[in-house]
Design a protein around this motif. Sequence first.
Motif, PDB file in Angstrom:
ATOM      1  N   GLN A  65      38.428  75.493  93.908  1.00  0.00           N
ATOM      2  CA  GLN A  65      38.277  74.598  92.757  1.00  0.00           C
ATOM      3  C   GLN A  65      36.878  74.010  92.715  1.00  0.00           C
ATOM      4  O   GLN A  65      36.265  73.920  91.655  1.00  0.00           O
ATOM      5  CB  GLN A  65      39.297  73.453  92.824  1.00  0.00           C
ATOM      6  CG  GLN A  65      40.632  73.784  92.251  1.00  0.00           C
ATOM      7  CD  GLN A  65      41.544  72.576  92.288  1.00  0.00           C
ATOM      8  OE1 GLN A  65      41.715  71.946  93.319  1.00  0.00           O
ATOM      9  NE2 GLN A  65      42.138  72.273  91.156  1.00  0.00           N
ATOM     10  N   GLU A  66      36.365  73.596  93.883  1.00  0.00           N
ATOM     11  CA  GLU A  66      35.020  73.026  93.936  1.00  0.00           C
ATOM     12  C   GLU A  66      33.978  74.064  93.528  1.00  0.00           C
ATOM     13  O   GLU A  66      33.022  73.752  92.811  1.00  0.00           O
ATOM     14  CB  GLU A  66      34.735  72.493  95.327  1.00  0.00           C
ATOM     15  CG  GLU A  66      35.538  71.255  95.668  1.00  0.00           C
ATOM     16  CD  GLU A  66      35.385  70.830  97.117  1.00  0.00           C
ATOM     17  OE1 GLU A  66      34.684  71.519  97.885  1.00  0.00           O
ATOM     18  OE2 GLU A  66      35.986  69.803  97.475  1.00  0.00           O
ATOM     19  N   ARG A  67      34.161  75.301  93.976  1.00  0.00           N
ATOM     20  CA  ARG A  67      33.208  76.358  93.603  1.00  0.00           C
ATOM     21  C   ARG A  67      33.251  76.621  92.096  1.00  0.00           C
ATOM     22  O   ARG A  67      32.215  76.809  91.458  1.00  0.00           O
ATOM     23  CB  ARG A  67      33.531  77.650  94.351  1.00  0.00           C
ATOM     24  CG  ARG A  67      33.178  77.599  95.802  1.00  0.00           C
ATOM     25  CD  ARG A  67      33.511  78.911  96.459  1.00  0.00           C
ATOM     26  NE  ARG A  67      33.160  78.887  97.873  1.00  0.00           N
ATOM     27  CZ  ARG A  67      33.286  79.922  98.666  1.00  0.00           C
ATOM     28  NH1 ARG A  67      33.761  81.064  98.197  1.00  0.00           N
ATOM     29  NH2 ARG A  67      32.957  79.825  99.932  1.00  0.00           N
ATOM     30  N   ILE A  68      34.447  76.641  91.539  1.00  0.00           N
ATOM     31  CA  ILE A  68      34.584  76.854  90.094  1.00  0.00           C
ATOM     32  C   ILE A  68      33.901  75.733  89.335  1.00  0.00           C
ATOM     33  O   ILE A  68      33.163  75.977  88.372  1.00  0.00           O
ATOM     34  CB  ILE A  68      36.069  76.979  89.700  1.00  0.00           C
ATOM     35  CG1 ILE A  68      36.636  78.295  90.220  1.00  0.00           C
ATOM     36  CG2 ILE A  68      36.243  76.878  88.186  1.00  0.00           C
ATOM     37  CD1 ILE A  68      38.143  78.399  90.105  1.00  0.00           C
ATOM     38  N   ASP A  69      34.116  74.498  89.768  1.00  0.00           N
ATOM     39  CA  ASP A  69      33.471  73.358  89.112  1.00  0.00           C
ATOM     40  C   ASP A  69      31.952  73.482  89.179  1.00  0.00           C
ATOM     41  O   ASP A  69      31.246  73.219  88.204  1.00  0.00           O
ATOM     42  CB  ASP A  69      33.906  72.040  89.752  1.00  0.00           C
ATOM     43  CG  ASP A  69      35.347  71.698  89.456  1.00  0.00           C
ATOM     44  OD1 ASP A  69      35.915  72.268  88.490  1.00  0.00           O
ATOM     45  OD2 ASP A  69      35.914  70.864  90.192  1.00  0.00           O
TER      46      ASP A  69
ATOM     47  N   GLU B  96      30.805  76.144  86.790  1.00  0.00           N
ATOM     48  CA  GLU B  96      30.923  75.668  85.408  1.00  0.00           C
ATOM     49  C   GLU B  96      29.750  74.769  85.051  1.00  0.00           C
ATOM     50  O   GLU B  96      29.193  74.863  83.956  1.00  0.00           O
ATOM     51  CB  GLU B  96      32.226  74.884  85.220  1.00  0.00           C
ATOM     52  CG  GLU B  96      33.441  75.743  85.129  1.00  0.00           C
ATOM     53  CD  GLU B  96      34.704  74.914  85.012  1.00  0.00           C
ATOM     54  OE1 GLU B  96      34.672  73.698  85.260  1.00  0.00           O
ATOM     55  OE2 GLU B  96      35.738  75.498  84.651  1.00  0.00           O
ATOM     56  N   ARG B  97      29.364  73.897  85.987  1.00  0.00           N
ATOM     57  CA  ARG B  97      28.209  73.025  85.724  1.00  0.00           C
ATOM     58  C   ARG B  97      26.935  73.846  85.542  1.00  0.00           C
ATOM     59  O   ARG B  97      26.107  73.554  84.688  1.00  0.00           O
ATOM     60  CB  ARG B  97      28.040  72.012  86.850  1.00  0.00           C
ATOM     61  CG  ARG B  97      29.065  70.900  86.828  1.00  0.00           C
ATOM     62  CD  ARG B  97      28.705  69.760  87.757  1.00  0.00           C
ATOM     63  NE  ARG B  97      28.586  70.160  89.151  1.00  0.00           N
ATOM     64  CZ  ARG B  97      29.584  70.237  90.025  1.00  0.00           C
ATOM     65  NH1 ARG B  97      30.803  69.939  89.636  1.00  0.00           N
ATOM     66  NH2 ARG B  97      29.369  70.597  91.268  1.00  0.00           N
ATOM     67  N   LEU B  98      26.784  74.893  86.364  1.00  0.00           N
ATOM     68  CA  LEU B  98      25.599  75.743  86.224  1.00  0.00           C
ATOM     69  C   LEU B  98      25.579  76.450  84.869  1.00  0.00           C
ATOM     70  O   LEU B  98      24.526  76.574  84.237  1.00  0.00           O
ATOM     71  CB  LEU B  98      25.556  76.791  87.334  1.00  0.00           C
ATOM     72  CG  LEU B  98      25.140  76.331  88.713  1.00  0.00           C
ATOM     73  CD1 LEU B  98      25.207  77.508  89.688  1.00  0.00           C
ATOM     74  CD2 LEU B  98      23.745  75.750  88.704  1.00  0.00           C
ATOM     75  N   LEU B  99      26.736  76.915  84.451  1.00  0.00           N
ATOM     76  CA  LEU B  99      26.803  77.649  83.188  1.00  0.00           C
ATOM     77  C   LEU B  99      26.606  76.749  81.973  1.00  0.00           C
ATOM     78  O   LEU B  99      26.140  77.202  80.929  1.00  0.00           O
ATOM     79  CB  LEU B  99      28.144  78.377  83.069  1.00  0.00           C
ATOM     80  CG  LEU B  99      28.332  79.545  84.030  1.00  0.00           C
ATOM     81  CD1 LEU B  99      29.759  80.059  83.956  1.00  0.00           C
ATOM     82  CD2 LEU B  99      27.342  80.662  83.716  1.00  0.00           C
ATOM     83  N   THR B 100      26.953  75.482  82.097  1.00  0.00           N
ATOM     84  CA  THR B 100      26.806  74.581  80.946  1.00  0.00           C
ATOM     85  C   THR B 100      25.417  73.963  80.856  1.00  0.00           C
ATOM     86  O   THR B 100      25.081  73.380  79.836  1.00  0.00           O
ATOM     87  CB  THR B 100      27.850  73.449  80.991  1.00  0.00           C
ATOM     88  OG1 THR B 100      27.710  72.726  82.206  1.00  0.00           O
ATOM     89  CG2 THR B 100      29.248  74.012  80.853  1.00  0.00           C
ATOM     90  N   GLN B 101      24.602  74.094  81.898  1.00  0.00           N
ATOM     91  CA  GLN B 101      23.242  73.567  81.842  1.00  0.00           C
ATOM     92  C   GLN B 101      22.411  74.432  80.905  1.00  0.00           C
ATOM     93  O   GLN B 101      22.555  75.648  80.863  1.00  0.00           O
ATOM     94  CB  GLN B 101      22.587  73.574  83.220  1.00  0.00           C
ATOM     95  CG  GLN B 101      23.129  72.544  84.161  1.00  0.00           C
ATOM     96  CD  GLN B 101      22.449  72.626  85.524  1.00  0.00           C
ATOM     97  OE1 GLN B 101      21.664  73.536  85.773  1.00  0.00           O
ATOM     98  NE2 GLN B 101      22.760  71.686  86.379  1.00  0.00           N
ATOM     99  N   PRO B 102      21.521  73.774  80.146  1.00  0.00           N
ATOM    100  CA  PRO B 102      20.653  74.578  79.281  1.00  0.00           C
ATOM    101  C   PRO B 102      19.728  75.453  80.133  1.00  0.00           C
ATOM    102  O   PRO B 102      19.241  75.032  81.165  1.00  0.00           O
ATOM    103  CB  PRO B 102      19.872  73.546  78.490  1.00  0.00           C
ATOM    104  CG  PRO B 102      20.075  72.255  79.168  1.00  0.00           C
ATOM    105  CD  PRO B 102      21.265  72.363  80.032  1.00  0.00           C
ATOM    106  N   LYS B 103      19.549  76.681  79.664  1.00  0.00           N
ATOM    107  CA  LYS B 103      18.687  77.608  80.408  1.00  0.00           C
ATOM    108  C   LYS B 103      17.224  77.245  80.178  1.00  0.00           C
ATOM    109  O   LYS B 103      16.821  76.941  79.050  1.00  0.00           O
ATOM    110  CB  LYS B 103      18.945  79.044  79.969  1.00  0.00           C
ATOM    111  CG  LYS B 103      20.325  79.515  80.342  1.00  0.00           C
ATOM    112  CD  LYS B 103      20.506  80.951  79.960  1.00  0.00           C
ATOM    113  CE  LYS B 103      21.908  81.403  80.354  1.00  0.00           C
ATOM    114  NZ  LYS B 103      22.131  82.795  80.021  1.00  0.00           N
TER     115      LYS B 103
END
Length: 88
Positions: A68-72, A75-82
Amino acid sequence: MPPEIVEAIAPLMAMLGIGTFILIGLKMRLTAKLAQQKDPEALERMADTIDRLMDQSHGMREEIIELQERIDFHERLLTQPKKEKTER
């Protein structure tokens, strides 16, 4: 957290919790039953087996929490603007 992930992880956590309670109840029941029979070796073997099962259940719970921690984190990495690459 996306609903798909919660739908996948929540049942696993519920099953582990219920399984732990079942193992605790089983241990208590068998301990009482074997104590009546006054067979200390059988009682010890049964207690060891149930303790190992409870340890495995605890280990699985820890692994699910880690997942769960890895998924979270992802998810944070994917939602950060590139960040756009700067041209040299």
